[in-house]
Design an enzyme around this catalytic site. Structure first.
Site, PDB file in Angstrom:
ATOM      1  CE1 TYR A  69      -4.134  -1.811   0.103  1.00  8.22           C
ATOM      2  CE2 TYR A  69      -2.866  -3.300   1.490  1.00  8.22           C
ATOM      3  CZ  TYR A  69      -3.979  -3.040   0.718  1.00  8.22           C
ATOM      4  OH  TYR A  69      -4.938  -4.010   0.541  1.00  8.22           O
TER       5      TYR A  69
ATOM      6  CG  PHE B  89      -9.774  -2.619  10.911  1.00  2.74           C
ATOM      7  CD1 PHE B  89      -9.791  -2.233   9.589  1.00  2.74           C
ATOM      8  CD2 PHE B  89      -8.858  -2.031  11.769  1.00  2.74           C
ATOM      9  CE1 PHE B  89      -8.923  -1.269   9.121  1.00  2.74           C
ATOM     10  CE2 PHE B  89      -7.985  -1.062  11.311  1.00  2.74           C
ATOM     11  CZ  PHE B  89      -8.012  -0.675   9.979  1.00  2.74           C
TER      12      PHE B  89
END
Length: 418
Positions: free
Chosen positions: A129, A418
């Site tokens: 990323y 998450f």
């Protein structure tokens, strides 16, 4: 004539009735192993459909991404809106066709439109990323406490009573204690309704030989006030010499180091236990200074949260600073060009609000939005990034002053994924 292999991919929101197919893309992309029904049901309930995107090849769903509407603690104690980027995957048949780039492009445009200053994520592979502007903002510590080979020197504190409780019944009180800790450490997430179920997730089919989840509460003897808790499971292992149980700590929270020490001592005294393991602690956790020999912990540092400013001005104005600062930052952000350019950051220090606005003044430091993300929570210093060649000092003295201002007294940390 356009061949099927080169047909353009499209990105669109999903509908609620597509969730199973959409989530199935994620499962296949991550190896095809199906989750336990309890896990799948929880993620279905937590998914925000209006924030969920699909990449389509004609009518087929071949990629996915979503976001959670979080609020995250930042240096200075404020809690800011942040998009929790999640469930990002592309089928192996459609990699290297720009699907991930298209998802990130659409998602960041959407986040800007929503007015969210920050985006955060955890990465299955840490190298993915950075090209989209995400910098590693927190680290986590894995440790093993060998029973009988270390000693805990607990600081003085009030008398405590420990008691076992049903994890679900104790959850509201534990969540209330966790909420008190959120503004005290950058990186902690406010848990929205429904997220209190995540630490309790304990499907029998996913225990891997460990016991059902246990919960121990630490309460002040004089008042009965909850001041700490630990949730853990035990694997009753044996070796050639006898019992060798492993106590796996899922999470431990305490208002004081004395309470934390009492809970760690309790865990180390588990009958038949050989060791206690935990895979996520802050890198400055008090445990490191309570044990008699840090080497015995076998510490291992891993990446935690990745962060990118979606709106540089709002992000930098929203956090606090450890000392007065007046610095002009030349920010490079090719993926979100609205952030590119010079920004003047001014703050009186910890006692006042910051301001960050565009300027034509000469730049003092030059860096990319990725480095800004790494330094934002105080996890990486601007000085360390400069030594790696990732921040350039354009005015002598600006680097040290800005690095001290960006610093956090406590290490940022994300306690759960998450």
């Amino acid at each position: 004539m356009t061949s099927p292999a080169s047909a353009p991919l499209t990105v669109r929101p999903i509908s609620a009735d597509e969730w199973d197919t959409w989530y199935g893309v994620l499962e296949v992309a991550f190896g095809g192993g199906l989750e336990q029904p309890e896990e799948r049901d929880l993620w279905r309930e937590l998914t925000e459909i209006d924030r969920s995107l699909a990449v389509c090849d004609d009518s087929r769903l071949v990629g996915c991404a979503s976001a959670f509407s979080f609020r995250i603690a930042v240096p200075g104690g404020a809690v800011l809106p942040a998009a929790g980027v999640t469930m990002v995957a592309v089928l192996p048949t459609h990699r290297r066709r720009g699907a991930l780039t298209a998802l990130m492009r659409r998602q960041l445009d959407d986040l800007r439109e929503r007015g969210e200053p920050l985006a955060v994520l955890t990465a299955s592979e840490g190298a993915i990323y950075g090209r989209f502007g995400y910098g590693q903002a927190t680290s986590r510590l894995n440790v093993t406490l060998p029973r009988g080979r270390i000693r805990l020197d607990a600081p003085d504190g009030p008398d405590l009573r420990l008691r076992l409780a049903d994890p679900a019944e104790a959850a509201p009180a534990c969540e209330e204690l966790y909420a008190r800790l959120v503004p005290l450490r950058p990186g902690l997430l406010e848990r929205r309704p429904g997220w209190e179920r995540l630490p309790l997730l304990d499907p029998p089919g996913g225990r891997g030989g460990f016991s059902p989840l246990h919960c121990v509460l630490a309460e002040e003897t004089s008042t009965g006030r909850l001041v700490g808790y630990a949730r853990y499971a035990v694997d009753r292992g044996w070796n050639g010499g006898g019992p060798a149980a492993t106590v796996r700590v899922n999470d431990l929270a305490a208002l004081t180091p004395a309470t934390a020490a009492r809970l760690w001592t309790y865990l180390l005294e588990t009958d038949l236990a050989e060791k206690v393991t935990v895979n996520s602690l802050p890198v400055d956790d008090p445990l490191l200074h309570l044990v008699s020999d840090q080497r015995r912990l076998e510490p291992r540092v891993r990446d935690g949260l990745f962060l990118r400013p979606v709106e540089v001005g709002a992000a930098l104005a929203g956090r606090g600073y450890a000392q007065p600062v007046d610095v002009v930052l030349e920010v490079a952000d090719p993926f979100c060009p609205w952030n590119a350019g010079r920004w003047r950051l001014v703050s009186p220090g910890p006692d006042g609000p910051a301001e960050c606005v565009r300027t034509r003044a000469a730049a003092d430091l030059a860096l990319s939005v990725r480095e800004l993300g790494s330094a934002y929570l105080g996890g990486a210093t601007l000085t360390a990034l400069a030594r790696a060649g990732r921040v350039a000092e354009l005015r002598p003295g600006a680097l040290a002053a800005a690095s001290r201002a960006f610093a956090s007294d406590v290490a940022p940390w994300l306690p759960h994924g998450f």
